[in-house]
Design an enzyme around this catalytic site. Structure first.
Site, PDB file in Angstrom:
ATOM      1  N   LYS A 118       0.837  -1.204   0.000  1.00  0.00           N
ATOM      2  CA  LYS A 118       0.000   0.000   0.000  1.00  0.00           C
ATOM      3  C   LYS A 118       0.875   1.258   0.000  1.00  0.00           C
ATOM      4  CE  LYS A 118      -3.668  -2.669   2.088  1.00  0.00           C
ATOM      5  NZ  LYS A 118      -4.321  -3.220   3.274  1.00  0.00           N
ATOM      6  N   GLN A 135      -4.389  -1.746   9.664  1.00  0.00           N
ATOM      7  CA  GLN A 135      -4.248  -3.064   9.020  1.00  0.00           C
ATOM      8  C   GLN A 135      -4.890  -4.162   9.880  1.00  0.00           C
ATOM      9  OE1 GLN A 135      -3.034  -3.721   5.870  1.00  0.00           O
ATOM     10  NE2 GLN A 135      -3.755  -5.798   6.234  1.00  0.00           N
ATOM     11  N   ASP A 142     -10.535   3.170   4.085  1.00  0.00           N
ATOM     12  CA  ASP A 142     -10.567   1.714   3.897  1.00  0.00           C
ATOM     13  C   ASP A 142     -11.999   1.183   4.069  1.00  0.00           C
ATOM     14  OD1 ASP A 142      -9.170  -0.605   3.291  1.00  0.00           O
ATOM     15  OD2 ASP A 142      -8.785  -1.108   5.390  1.00  0.00           O
TER      16      ASP A 142
END
Ligand code: NAP
Length: 315
Positions: free
Chosen positions: A89, A133, A156
């Site tokens: 990412k 994450q 996200d």
């Protein structure tokens, strides 16, 4: 199959071929009709690559206005797969000229410590998007931490509020993998209104938001999970099928309906997904290859949504 048999003589010998072209057509050779069906390969790799070019230009324009789109990534612990994902990412950010801030916390981190870090990033006006994450170590209340993210920085698409807004058709950043899948379907102009969609998997980041996104596009949606009975029969009725199970080749190609649109969200070290794609070109009307289908769209969507978050700060 969607062709008008009435056009052809009843005693004609019909042969069906499938090719990788965008539109179906037929050729007639005396008493033999050769029908060439098109199959669309939903090429996420190419689409993500083209999108990166466009994002790079927009980042440069924003930079000229004094705005530097920035993604903060939070990695808790040393899970090797998570380390790889975060690195990918951040590398993508670098490719498009976007800034990224790496926050790395030890695997002994508590919920309170993580919440404090999230609060700090929420209040940092130089940060436009925050990625926490998944998964975090088990002592941490992951849901509480996800929901602590500022909705405007939830690029996200992991907060309950973002999921609720998206489900209600209100503006929200979608969860990146299903949002990337929707972008692929839109790009290839696949109209799913009225179709039977089957999503296999109901995780908060994939199956559930996928189902709501398909519903918002007017598909009739069935969600399957580990306790679903007669799953094979349900899958056999799918005009559009999404595999998000986490088990290599769990969905057999014999279960796939002819002409279905097949989306494989899975990716496993054996370089296969959650759907057995053997011989898929003779069954489906469109499919995502593994690798090169859904995977590249996930990170690209994260970067695109970070850009959008930065653009919003202009107004
Ligand atoms: P997950 O959280 O493990 O969820 C798996 C889902 O599959 C659960 O809802 C589970 O049902 C269901 N399931 C498990 N066994 C089943 C069975 N025998 N029959 C029917 N359903 C079953 O996984 P995930 O995070 O959603 O990921 C799913 C897949 O997508 C994985 O292959 C993962 O690698 C991939 N993925 C790809 C990307 C990408 O960027 N391409 C991103 C995320 C995930 P229950 O709810 O009943 O347990």
């Amino acid at each position: 199959m969607r062709y008008q048999t009435a056009l052809y003589p009843e005693d004609a010998n019909i042969k069906v071929y499938r090719i990788n072209k965008q539109s179906p057509y037929a050729e007639i050779f005396f008493d033999e009709i050769i029908i060439i069906m098109s199959i669309k390969i939903l090429d996420g790799k190419s689409l993500a690559s083209a999108s990166e070019e466009s994002i790079s230009k927009q980042v440069a324009n924003l930079n000229n206005d004094g705005i530097f789109p920035t993604l903060a990534t939070i990695l808790v612990g040393q899970d090797p797969a998570s380390e790889t994902y975060v690195k990918m990412k951040r590398n993508t950010c670098a490719r498009v000229g976007m800034k990224s801030i790496a926050v790395e916390m030890p695997d002994t981190t508590t919920t309170e410590e993580l919440l404090s870090k999230i609060n700090e990033l929420n209040n940092d006006t130089n940060v436009h998007g925050i990625l926490l994450q998944h998964p975090v170590p088990s002592q941490i209340d992951e849901r509480l931490c996800f929901d602590a993210l500022d909705i405007n920085k939830d690029v996200d698409g992991v907060t309950c509020l973002g999921f609720g807004n998206m489900s209600m058709g209100l503006p929200a950043f979608g969860s990146c993998t299903p949002q990337g899948i929707i972008r692929l379907l839109d790009h290839y102009e696949i109209n799913i209104s009225g179709l039977n969609a089957v999503v296999v998997g109901r995780s908060p980041i994939l199956g559930k938001p996928m189902a709501m996104m398909l519903l918002n596009k007017h598909a009739t949606v069935t969600i399957c999970h580990s306790r679903t009975q007669n799953i094979e029969d349900i899958i056999k009725r799918a005009d559009i099928l999404v595999g998000a199970v986490g088990i290599p080749k769990f969905i057999k190609h014999e279960w796939i309906k002819e002409n279905a649109v097949v989306i494989d969200a899975g990716y496993h070290p054996e370089k296969c997904g959650d759907i057995d794609l053997d011989n898929i070109e003779s069954i489906a009307s469109a499919y995502t290859p593994v690798p090169g289908g859904v995977g590249p769209m996930t990170i690209n969507t994260l970067i695109l949504q970070t850009l959008e978050a930065a653009i919003k700060t202009k107004s």
